[in-house]
Structure formats: structure tokens, C-alpha cells
Write a protein that holds these residues in place. Sequence first.
Motif, PDB file in Angstrom:
ATOM      1  N   ALA A 327       0.831  -1.240  -0.027  1.00 31.28           N
ATOM      2  CA  ALA A 327      -0.004  -0.116  -0.033  1.00 31.28           C
ATOM      3  C   ALA A 327       0.822   1.206   0.288  1.00 31.28           C
ATOM      4  N   ILE A 328       2.158   1.247   0.669  1.00 31.59           N
ATOM      5  CA  ILE A 328       2.817   2.269   0.612  1.00 31.59           C
ATOM      6  C   ILE A 328       3.485   2.444  -0.590  1.00 31.59           C
ATOM      7  N   SER A 329       3.976   1.619  -1.228  1.00 33.36           N
ATOM      8  CA  SER A 329       4.371   1.644  -2.743  1.00 33.36           C
ATOM      9  C   SER A 329       3.460   2.231  -3.781  1.00 33.36           C
ATOM     10  N   PHE A 330       2.079   1.670  -3.671  1.00 28.89           N
ATOM     11  CA  PHE A 330       1.080   1.993  -4.523  1.00 28.89           C
ATOM     12  C   PHE A 330       0.899   3.260  -4.424  1.00 28.89           C
ATOM     13  N   GLY A 331       0.795   4.000  -2.965  1.00 26.30           N
ATOM     14  CA  GLY A 331       0.283   5.432  -2.749  1.00 26.30           C
ATOM     15  C   GLY A 331       1.288   6.355  -3.200  1.00 26.30           C
ATOM     16  N   TYR A 332       2.583   5.898  -3.395  1.00 24.87           N
ATOM     17  CA  TYR A 332       3.518   7.273  -3.704  1.00 24.87           C
ATOM     18  C   TYR A 332       3.748   7.207  -5.230  1.00 24.87           C
ATOM     19  N   MET A 333       3.853   8.515  -5.808  1.00 24.86           N
ATOM     20  CA  MET A 333       3.722   8.622  -7.417  1.00 24.86           C
ATOM     21  C   MET A 333       5.104   8.244  -7.747  1.00 24.86           C
ATOM     22  N   MET A 334       6.110   8.687  -7.157  1.00 24.13           N
ATOM     23  CA  MET A 334       7.375   8.953  -7.930  1.00 24.13           C
ATOM     24  C   MET A 334       8.254   7.820  -7.166  1.00 24.13           C
ATOM     25  N   HIS A 335       8.862   6.844  -8.120  1.00 25.82           N
ATOM     26  CA  HIS A 335       9.750   5.696  -7.594  1.00 25.82           C
ATOM     27  C   HIS A 335      11.034   6.094  -8.633  1.00 25.82           C
ATOM     28  N   PRO A 336      12.122   6.031  -8.244  1.00 27.44           N
ATOM     29  CA  PRO A 336      12.396   6.432  -6.814  1.00 27.44           C
ATOM     30  C   PRO A 336      12.097   7.780  -6.740  1.00 27.44           C
ATOM     31  N   PRO A 337      11.903   8.245  -5.131  1.00 28.64           N
ATOM     32  CA  PRO A 337      11.706   9.551  -4.773  1.00 28.64           C
ATOM     33  C   PRO A 337      12.652  10.811  -5.184  1.00 28.64           C
ATOM     34  N   ALA A 338      12.271  11.968  -5.774  1.00 22.81           N
ATOM     35  CA  ALA A 338      13.002  12.775  -6.194  1.00 22.81           C
ATOM     36  C   ALA A 338      14.146  13.336  -5.162  1.00 22.81           C
ATOM     37  N   HIS A 339      14.030  12.980  -3.721  1.00 23.67           N
ATOM     38  CA  HIS A 339      14.944  13.383  -2.875  1.00 23.67           C
ATOM     39  C   HIS A 339      15.263  12.115  -1.902  1.00 23.67           C
ATOM     40  N   TRP A 340      16.839  12.298  -1.483  1.00 21.86           N
ATOM     41  CA  TRP A 340      17.063  11.151  -0.506  1.00 21.86           C
ATOM     42  C   TRP A 340      16.099  11.326   0.774  1.00 21.86           C
ATOM     43  N   PRO A 341      16.018  10.335   1.616  1.00 22.19           N
ATOM     44  CA  PRO A 341      15.109  10.662   3.013  1.00 22.19           C
ATOM     45  C   PRO A 341      15.997  11.418   3.786  1.00 22.19           C
ATOM     46  N   HIS A 342      15.054  12.385   4.411  1.00 24.84           N
ATOM     47  CA  HIS A 342      15.493  13.307   5.172  1.00 24.84           C
ATOM     48  C   HIS A 342      14.809  12.838   6.688  1.00 24.84           C
ATOM     49  N   PHE A 343      15.631  12.932   7.759  1.00 25.76           N
ATOM     50  CA  PHE A 343      15.174  12.602   8.933  1.00 25.76           C
ATOM     51  C   PHE A 343      14.468  13.547   9.606  1.00 25.76           C
ATOM     52  N   VAL A 344      12.991  12.987   9.591  1.00 23.96           N
ATOM     53  CA  VAL A 344      11.977  13.809  10.747  1.00 23.96           C
ATOM     54  C   VAL A 344      11.661  13.277  11.795  1.00 23.96           C
ATOM     55  N   SER A 345      11.383  11.772  11.771  1.00 23.33           N
ATOM     56  CA  SER A 345      11.076  10.962  12.782  1.00 23.33           C
ATOM     57  C   SER A 345      11.403   9.667  12.353  1.00 23.33           C
ATOM     58  N   TRP A 346      11.557   8.792  13.470  1.00 21.70           N
ATOM     59  CA  TRP A 346      11.984   7.411  12.823  1.00 21.70           C
ATOM     60  C   TRP A 346      11.037   6.509  11.772  1.00 21.70           C
ATOM     61  N   MET A 347       9.749   6.908  12.221  1.00 22.15           N
ATOM     62  CA  MET A 347       8.581   6.228  11.283  1.00 22.15           C
ATOM     63  C   MET A 347       8.687   6.904   9.898  1.00 22.15           C
ATOM     64  N   PHE A 739      15.367  12.510 -11.704  1.00 21.89           N
ATOM     65  CA  PHE A 739      16.126  12.052 -10.233  1.00 21.89           C
ATOM     66  C   PHE A 739      17.302  13.034 -10.223  1.00 21.89           C
ATOM     67  N   GLY A 740      17.692  13.498 -11.128  1.00 29.09           N
ATOM     68  CA  GLY A 740      19.118  14.641 -11.233  1.00 29.09           C
ATOM     69  C   GLY A 740      18.567  16.003 -10.586  1.00 29.09           C
ATOM     70  N   GLN A 741      17.404  16.185 -10.612  1.00 30.86           N
ATOM     71  CA  GLN A 741      17.044  17.688 -10.524  1.00 30.86           C
ATOM     72  C   GLN A 741      17.341  18.214  -8.831  1.00 30.86           C
ATOM     73  N   SER A 742      17.180  17.249  -8.106  1.00 35.06           N
ATOM     74  CA  SER A 742      17.523  17.811  -6.634  1.00 35.06           C
ATOM     75  C   SER A 742      18.967  18.099  -6.652  1.00 35.06           C
ATOM     76  N   ALA A 743      19.942  17.337  -7.257  1.00 32.62           N
ATOM     77  CA  ALA A 743      21.337  17.704  -7.341  1.00 32.62           C
ATOM     78  C   ALA A 743      21.639  18.820  -8.064  1.00 32.62           C
ATOM     79  N   LEU A 744      20.816  19.189  -9.097  1.00 34.66           N
ATOM     80  CA  LEU A 744      21.309  20.201  -9.979  1.00 34.66           C
ATOM     81  C   LEU A 744      20.637  21.669  -9.245  1.00 34.66           C
ATOM     82  N   ARG A 745      19.781  21.514  -8.561  1.00 33.22           N
ATOM     83  CA  ARG A 745      19.139  23.018  -8.110  1.00 33.22           C
ATOM     84  C   ARG A 745      20.192  24.044  -7.612  1.00 33.22           C
TER      85      ARG A 745
END
Length: 749
Positions: A327-347, A739-745
Motif C-alpha cells: 500500500a505504501i508503494s502504491f500510494g507514492y507516485m514517484m519511484h524512486p523519490p526525487a529526494h533522498w530521505p530526510h530525518f523527521v521521525s524514525w517512522m 532524479f537529477g533535479q535535486s542535485a542540480l538545483r
Amino acid sequence: MDNAPLQRPPISVSRLLTSVFFLSGFTALIYQVVWQRLLTLYYGVGSVSITLIISVFMGGLGLGALIGGRLAEKKRDRMFLYAGIELLIGVFGLASFQILDALGRVSAGCSLPVTFLCVSLFLLIPTTLMGMTLPMLTKIYGSLLPDFGQTISHLYFINTIGAAIGSLTAAYGLITFGGLDTALTVAAAVNGVMAILILVCRWRWSRTDRPPQPVAAESSSFPMRWVRLWVFFTGFAAIGYEIIWYRVLGVIVKESPYAFATVLAVYLVGLAVGSFWMSGMLARHPQAAQRERFFFGIQLAIACYMLVSFAGFFHLSGIRPFKWLHAISFGYMMHPPAHWPHFVSWMQYARDLYLTVDIVTWPFLFIFLPTVLMGASFPLVSALSLRDPNREASTVGGVYAWTILGNVLGGLVTGFYFLPRWGTENTLLLFIAGGLVFIFPFYRRFQIALPYGKAVLTVVMVGLVAAGLFPRRQALYGAIHPNFDYGTCFIEEGREGVVVTYSKGERLINYINGLVHGGRPNYDFMQEAVETLLYTPNPRKILLIGYGTGELCDIILRSREIEELVVVELNHTLMTNLRKIPLIQSSLADHRLRLVMDDGRRFLIRQTEKYDAIQMDPIYHSTVYSNNLYSRQFFELASRRLTPQGVLMVWSSEHRVIPYTLASVFPYMRAYSHFCLASLQPMVKNEAREKAILSSFSREDQKRILAAREYIGDRAVVRSMGAGAPVNEDWKPRCEYYFGQSALRSEWR
């Protein structure tokens, strides 16, 4: 080089040849990805066009394998010939942009027969040359490993690993950061390197002693016509399974170019590992009877795994935590995400980390093990096909050609007949049943002490039980999609994929291949249509690219000034599904509406009508082939199809590069939170028309439509916000390969 026989080369030559094998697969996949992508610019992304392109590509490889096998047996100086082949491929690769551009100018938007002819003219020369390389290299490498089975296993392993890395390098590296032209330039340069390497091998290889004699393995007792039939079946089933995997995984992890490249890479790595494993098996088991048992057992194992994996996924899809993961995979539109994970909470971090790797996880679960078995089949059946130890090149060429023939027919029949007619579930059962048939020659070879009748009855009973556990038609996609308590669920599977629509009264939610494509009521859509009509001086003839769920269409037709609304929709499966819904049936009944089933870009290329407004709300920017509708060249094409004061409305799920690209073509713009209006002339709002259109809505809907109007600014604001950002070009699809946009911004700023 004279006719003197070659002696066994030194280890350094062996390494150079191995590098050539690797680079051959590496460049082949780069060319395939880039050429297929470029051809869609001129001939569309419809299922027929894509199938024609892939079929011609594969057909050229098969033809080349036959020619290469015969040439390798006749020519003495094979290394020099191989170097020439690589140079020719590289020269064609460098010139392919100019060749395709010239061809596209005179044939873009043409009929399907002409499309087939043009694609053949463009692809057959380079793909035939590429197909010649495998049998040619097999003959050259035969002097290193006298055992044919080990030779073909080693070669297939190295070549396929190169192809897998080429697929990932093309998508994640070369096209993302350089563009399609950069990818072609790199591939052509690598062709030149390969030519140099093979000439170095030729120069270093002395000519004094005889090479080691080929090891003659025991020949198969089966006639060659049976072996060819096995080869054809494995090729047919392999591409059939591949299409099914792409369809199911495309729904789960969506249709980004990275998903395609990743699934293909997992597929190729599995083939390579299987070939490597078979190399040792062939060395330990030279007897034909043992090899035949391996072959039959492999086909049985593939069928069993497909049965267990899909039935298991279906039954586990309703059980936690497996249900949460998919369900998590299906509910997300961009695979892989445009940005690497950022720590907000462990969950949140665990969720984001999972989304970063799920693009590999799901293909690995479904694909890896069966492709290992498929990869083992090619060298194994090649060894069973060898009748003359001195004609290994022609043997490989023949096996490869029959495999390609199976691939082409398997792709056509599966994509155009099996899946639309029977659905994924029943098509899978058909392929699984075909694999289980191999239990009979397997049984015969082992000479099991069980009466034949009882054996057949046992197989039939097991098959019936397995079929009972297998999901019924459409049940698999029903399990993948959210289980809304939301009226009636309509599911349609066709050539373009899977469409799932939930309907309840005036409300709709629509999914195309796992992505949300339209919903009703949607006040953003309403605002897009209303705002376009307000700034179009004379909205008599309007073009709409992408039907969605018809809300834009309905709002446009509320205006009595509209004389004709042309709707161009690519997806036949979508329209078939929506026509089941009474709300859509009434919407399509308006006499002013003309529905055209075609690719939007192809439609604009092949006709010259002018429109007072063009509205487009087609696909997400991260979807594969999306750049065909978001590039500067497409916006220029659209501007030529507008009347002098015509207006172009572009919906965008990306808010920097696409508006900036639009501003590079149109001198006048109005940017909103989720769409832009653009024109070649100044735009003036029609206040009277606004009152007339809004009066056709209820008071509550009027408030919501006006609340959705989030104006940002004019063209100057768009250019300021996008300063430093790149422009989407046909050759440089920046938003599609996001995928390269975050690195190029930071560089853009």
C-alpha cells in the motif's frame, strides 16, 4: 592476417576480449533506450507504435544473428571484421540524430504501415550489425575455452551484465545529467574503444600453433526441429512473462523511466546469473540426457515459481504487514523519490527509506529467480543444439534468431491478444500451463517408476488445485488498488494497461496503471477550464489533449459559444472503461464533441487545423514519455496550431522547469498554482463570459471554483522564479528524468 591457425592467446588478451563482451552489452542497451525514446517523438507512444519499434529492433537483432553466424564460420580474420562492425555501429549512433530528424520531417504522424517502413529503415541497419556481434564473439572466444557450453555461458553472462549496467547508466546517469544526445555520444565513443581493443587483441595474438581442439559434448537425441521448438517456446514465454511483470510492477511502482530501467536491469542481472550458474553445470554434466533433464526441469521450475509468486502475492495482499508495504508503494507516485530521505521521525525515515529501495525490492521478488532460470536456458539449449563442434557460431546465431522470433511473436500475441482478451491472471495461467507440459518429457527422461496414467492424473489434480488458488480475472488488480467503500469499481485491462475507476453518483476516482488520472468533482480542473475560456477571445473551436474523467470536457461544453470540441485521447482502455459509467455516457453524447483516439503530439504533427484554445491535462511529468508533451519543441508545435489570439493551457505537476520552458516559447503568460496560460498575443479577461459560465454552477460550486484560483504572476514572474533552470528539450528531458533535479538545483540558482 593469413590463414595460419591461431594459438591459445595469453591471459591479457582474454581480459581484453572479456571487456569487449561487457561493453557490447553496455552500448546495446544505451542505444535501445535512446532510439526507442527518440522514435516516439515522431511516431507516437501508442501501444501499436511502441510495439512496432520494439519488434523491428528485435527483428534486426535476430537477422543479424543469422548473418553473423554464417560470416563467422566463413571468415578467417574475424577480429578485423568485428572491429569494422563496431565502428559502423558507432558511426550510425553519432549520425542517428540527424538521420532520424530528416526521416521524421517527411514521415512524422504518418499511417501505421508507413510508420513500420520508416522505423525499419532507421533501425534495421544498426540492429542487424548489433545482432552479428554475439555469434562473431562466440567464434572468437571459442579459442579461449574449447568447451562450447562454457564459452556461450561465459559470453552470455558478461554481455548481459554489461546490458544491465548499460540500462541503469543510461537512465540514472547519461540521460538524467546529460540528455539523449550525450548518451548516444558516449555509446558511440565506447564502440570506438571496442574496435581498438579487438584490434589490439588481433595484433597480440600470435599465429604459430594450433588452438585447442573443441571439446565434443554428447549430442542431443532429440531432432533439431524439437530443439528449435523449445528455443521458440522459451523466447515466446520469456517476453510474455516480461510484459506481464512490467504491467503488474508498473501499477505498483508506477511508470517512471527509472522504474522501467530498474526492472529491466533486474531482469538482465537474473539472466546473467543464470548463465554463469549454467557454465559450471555444463562442465560437470557433458551427457546430453542430463542436459535435457536440466532444460525440462528449468521450464517446470519457472512455471511453478510464477504460480507461487502471483498466488502468494494475491493472498498476502490482505494480510499485515505485507498489505502495508504494498500500500505504501502504491500510494507514492514517484519511484524512486526525487529526494533522498530526510530525518523527521524514525517512522517517517523508515517509510522514506523503504520508498527509496522498493523500486528494486518488488522486481527482485517477482523477477529475479525466474530470470536466473531463463538465463540458464539459453546456454543450455545452445549446447543441446550443437551438432558440429566446429560450427559454434552458426549454432549460436540460429538459437539466438529462433529466440528472437519467439520474443517478437510472444510480445505481439501477449500484448495485443492475450492480455486484452483474457487479462493478466488468465494469461499467466496459460503460460504456467505451457511450462507444466514439460513435466512429460522430464518424466520420460527420468524414467520414474510410476504408471503414466497416474502421473498424468496427478499433474492434472495438482494443476486444478493450483488454479483454484490463483486469482480470478481482475482480482489481482483489485487487490493492488485501494479498497474504497466508494460505489462501484470498474476494471478494464487492454493494450495500454490497466484502468480502475470507482464511481458513485457524480463522484469518480480514476487510476491508469496505478497513477491517479482524474477525479470528479475536482475544482482545480473546473478552474483550469473556466480560466482558459475567460482569456480566449473567441472560443469556438477548442482542442483538448487528454480526456481524464471528462470534467474539463464538460466545463468547456457549458459555454454556448463552443462550436466544436476535439478531444484527443491516447488510451483506448480508459475510454472503454469509462463508457461503462452512465455519467460519462451522457457526457460523450454532446454533438459538438469529436473524440479522436491518437497520441497528442502525433495528432498535432499530422494535421494543420487551427484552434482558438488548446487545453492539455495529460500525464504527470515523471511518467515515461511525458517530455513529448512538455518540451520546448512541443510547445512550438502547439503555438503553430493556435489562431493568432489563441490560448494554450498547460497543467503541470512540476512548477519550475515546465513553466520556464513554456516561457521560452510564448511572450505572454499567466501562471497559476497548478497550470499556466500562454499566448502569442496579450490576454484580456472577458468579464461577461465569466458571469455567464459561473452562473451555470451552484452557489457552493462557484465559491469553490473561485477559491481554487491561485494566480502567481505573469511571464516575468515565471522567468524570475525559473532563473537558472534548464529548458525541457526533446533531446534533454529534464522533468521526465527527474532524479537529477535535486542535485542540480543549486547549480540552477
